[in-house]
Write an enzyme that holds these catalytic residues in place. Structure first.
Site, PDB file in Angstrom:
ATOM      1  N   HIS A   8     -13.799 -11.783   3.882  1.00 47.18           N
ATOM      2  CA  HIS A   8     -14.575 -10.580   3.646  1.00 47.18           C
ATOM      3  C   HIS A   8     -15.943 -10.902   3.056  1.00 47.18           C
ATOM      4  CE1 HIS A   8     -10.454  -9.049   3.973  1.00 47.18           C
ATOM      5  NE2 HIS A   8     -11.013  -7.984   4.461  1.00 47.18           N
ATOM      6  N   GLU A  41       0.818  -1.207   0.000  1.00 41.70           N
ATOM      7  CA  GLU A  41       0.000   0.000   0.000  1.00 41.70           C
ATOM      8  C   GLU A  41       0.859   1.268   0.000  1.00 41.70           C
ATOM      9  OE1 GLU A  41      -2.577   1.898   3.508  1.00 41.70           O
ATOM     10  OE2 GLU A  41      -3.225  -0.071   2.827  1.00 41.70           O
TER      11      GLU A  41
END
Length: 759
Positions: free
Chosen positions: A698, A609
């Site tokens: 998720h 990231e």
């Protein structure tokens, strides 16, 4: 007169109202109409908060993700959701998370792949395309929001993702080239722009952040093609770039046939003068002068010093805005009544950033005297932070200066370590484990809140958390997992928990930011030099290990992830803050080892990231990021097994750096991508153990034994079986026990099938 506008506003609500409405709908506790009503209320509140602006973004509000919204607007839905029962919203959530409310209790569909939005901690649902992909306009969502705004008297500026960036974000599901779809995509964009014009939109913000990345000739040509096509449409287009500098794309961006260009002047101030010189005289220049990615007050006098000459040149062609959407910062600092008053005076959330924007515009349009008191107050806050002894710790700076290369080296190479570790741990082939956390039940959250409010004594809180830890250990023993975790009942968040125990951090009460869907995080605020006053996890892990004879993993968050998931100080290089964190984590690792913990996992979920958007800048970041991890991890004996975990990012292009981290075991997400992330191992011989995640945490869907075996079989085609682990793709804190237990039962059963096949 300089005009002010915004690129996007946080959509979750000051009290996370959207999150709770989403989750109530998914559980069947609220109807679709009730969810949409709450969304409408939040949009109205957001527009009211932006009432001082000359143009207000419309269409930036999403029920899950703006990229997924664009896919539905363009009619680009995966074939697997076509023909299913339910509304468009049901299909929307099926793509987002694998099921909607009406699908509860069934295995619905494979959720769309999720990855990071450029270099932020926001996740988007990756558009899927094939050679046969077609597009068909569905503008109802955007037109509906535009009508709402107009009815409320909002000076609306519709916001959409541009066609080239949309394709740049997409992923081919076959051997096609997604750029070949541009000719089919552009007519749909033209239709959308015309419908917006028909609805009264004069300006449309069209986001093309791909322009701040390195583009080859084909992608540059795609920009030329796209905007020479779209220039025929009636709305004036504001082409928005952000998250970086244009560099070699600057001339391209300036010359595209649009009415205005937005540039990020926080990350690329040095380019603004060049853009002013290159931009044709008839175009508007929107300058992103307020940081949309961080929470520090803007040095308004500093901005005005370099902005005033530009304002003199551009006049009415100058627009002012935040650098990017304010999606990435909390909503309102006024809610933070318990925050340390000194540090609070240094901060600005979304609402305050728009107030800063207004001050800058008034200073330019009316003169400094019109905002003299505001500028003086801002300067006092800047000076207070700059001179604060709370920010600077000479002892910590000295420790960083004394770092040597030896701190990042293990005693022996992996081949020698792994033999010792296998002898010590005596694990079976395809060992099973989890990533660290187990469900954070309402009871856990209630107890933590009561303790935080001092409604229960510390002894009662500790006893309650130990009971939760014991339950997690017993459940894992019943399941037959090989390496256990303590479940992290005592942890509110994988970064906040550690930040609360480190000097140099402070915490908000309501500083929530959307990570994906209904998942919100409250990033800690790294304001000063970092040190660790005492051990942070040792007592909890020792207690968990005392409950079982099976190996227990110590669970830590790594320095790079703590850094990237914090609001980081902007007065020193990020690398320096990361090295400070590395030394603190290293102390914790060594204390865990001394306490008899044989396996220690140091999560670096956010490693990629922080990667710069331009490949030419990757090496510098990866050098200090990997060094920081190695300093944190490598002060242990050969027999101590170091794990790390990474999730929801494309890692194939940095695999050599990941290998250089030299973790004994790495676990990564591969369930949504169908083991696609492991393709790199066909060309790169990864040297250490790896656990490709087989359970998509998720999604509420429960993987079957057959699915897990199939995924692991694909993994074994690339990596030797003796170096493979079986695990979920991330922590389980957001799931419920009734989902986790059967999913892990299937995981253990699949591992047994794999072992029997290997005999």
């Amino acid at each position: 007169m300089a005009l002010i506008h915004n690129l996007g506003y946080p959509r979750i609500g000051a009290q996370r109202e959207l999150k709770f409405a989403q989750e109530a709908f998914w559980k069947g506790l609220e109807s679709e109409a009730e969810l949409q009503a709450q969304a409408k209320n939040l949009r109205a509140e957001n527009w009211a908060a932006q009432s001082a602006l000359d143009l207000v973004p419309v269409g930036d509000f999403s029920l899950y993700d703006q990229v997924l919204d664009m896919s539905f607007t363009l009619g680009n839905l995966p074939a697997r959701v076509e023909g299913l029962e339910g509304s468009e919203l049901d299909n929307y959530f099926r793509v987002a998370r694998g099921r909607s409310a009406k699908d509860s209790g069934c295995h619905c569909v494979h959720a769309g792949e999720m990855t990071k939005w450029f270099d932020t901690n926001y996740h988007y649902i990756v558009p899927e395309v094939t050679a046969g992909t077609t597009f068909a306009l569905n503008a109802d969502r955007l037109l509906g929001q535009l009508a709402e705004a107009q009815a409320a008297g909002v000076p609306a500026k519709p916001v959409i993702i541009g066609p080239v960036t949309y394709l740049w974000l997409s992923k081919e599901k076959d051997d096609s080239n997604r750029l070949d779809l541009l000719s089919a995509l552009l007519p749909v964009y033209s239709q959308l722009l015309e419908k917006l014009a028909d609805a009264g939109a004069e300006w449309v913000q069209i986001d093309e952040p791909a322009l701040v990345t390195e583009l080859d000739a084909d992608w540059k040509h795609a920009f030329e093609t796209a905007y020479h096509t779209l220039k025929a449409n009636r709305p004036k287009l504001l082409l928005a770039t952000y998250f970086g500098t244009l560099q070699e794309n600057l001339q391209l961006a300036c010359n595209l046939p649009v009415a205005g260009l937005h540039v990020d002047a926080v990350r690329g101030r040095e380019e603004v003068a060049k853009v002013v010189d290159w931009l044709p005289q008839h175009k508007v220049l929107s300058v992103g002068v307020i940081d949309g990615r961080n929470i520090w007050k803007t040095h308004l006098n500093g901005v005005l010093e370099w902005l005033n000459p530009i304002a003199g040149k551009l006049g009415e062609r100058l627009w002012l805005a935040p650098s990017c959407s304010l999606l990435h910062v909390p909503v309102d600092l006024d809610s933070e009544v318990k925050l340390d008053s000194d540090i609070r005076s240094w901060l600005a959330f979304a609402k305050q950033k728009l107030a800063e924007l207004t001050i800058l515009a008034r200073a330019i349009n009316e003169g400094y005297d019109a905002v003299a008191d505001d500028l003086a107050a801002n300067q006092a806050a800047i000076d207070s932070r700059t001179g604060s002894e709370r920010v600077h710790n000479p002892a910590v700076k000295s420790e960083v200066q004394n770092i040597t290369a030896a701190l990042g080296q293990r005693q022996s190479p992996y081949a020698a370590r792994v033999a010792k570790q296998r002898t010590r741990l005596n694990l079976p082939l395809y060992p099973t484990t989890t990533i660290g956390s187990f469900p954070q039940t309402p009871e856990i959250r209630k107890t933590r809140l009561a303790f935080k409010k001092q409604e229960i004594p510390a002894a009662d809180y500790t006893a309650s958390m130990k009971a939760e830890i014991e339950q997690a250990v017993r459940e894992q023993e019943k399941l037959g997992l090989d390496v256990l975790v303590h479940g992290e009942a005592e942890r509110n968040d994988m970064v906040e928990y550690f930040g609360e125990q480190l000097d140099g951090y402070v915490f908000s009460q309501f500083g929530w930011v959307q990570s994906y869907g209904s998942r919100c995080v409250k990033p800690p605020i790294l304001f000063g030099d970092i040190s660790r006053p005492k051990a942070m996890t040792v007592d909890w892990i020792k207690y968990a290990q005392s409950l079982t004879d099976k190996p227990m993993k110590g669970m830590l968050t790594g320095p790079v992830t703590i850094l990237n998931w914090s609001f980081v100080r902007d007065d020193q290089p990020r690398s320096q803050s990361c090295l400070q964190l590395a030394l603190a984590v290293r102390q914790e690792v060594q204390d865990l080892e001394a306490a008899g913990v044989n396996i220690i996992q140091i999560d670096e979920a956010a490693l990629r990231e922080g990667l710069p958007l331009r490949r030419s800048e990757w090496k510098s970041y990866l050098d200090w990021a990997v060094e920081s991890f190695r300093i944190a991890a490598n002060g242990v004996k050969d027999e101590t097994q170091i794990h790390t975990h990474m999730c929801y990012s494309e890692f194939n292009d940095i695999i050599e750096s990941i290998a250089h981290m030299d973790a004994d075991v790495i676990t990564i997400e591969t369930s949504r991508s169908d083991m696609e992330l492991l393709d790199v191992f066909e060309k790169f011989e990864y040297p250490n153990d790896i656990g490709p995640g087989v359970y998509d945490i998720h999604s509420p869907n429960i993987p079957s034994v057959e699915q897990i075996v199939e995924l692991m079989t694909k993994a074994a085609e690339r990596i030797p079986a003796e170096r493979l682990w079986v695990n979920p793709d991330c922590g389980l804190k957001t799931r419920q026990w009734q989902e986790v237990i059967p999913a892990l039962e299937n995981t253990v059963a699949a591992a047994q099938v794999l072992r029997e096949r290997a005999r």
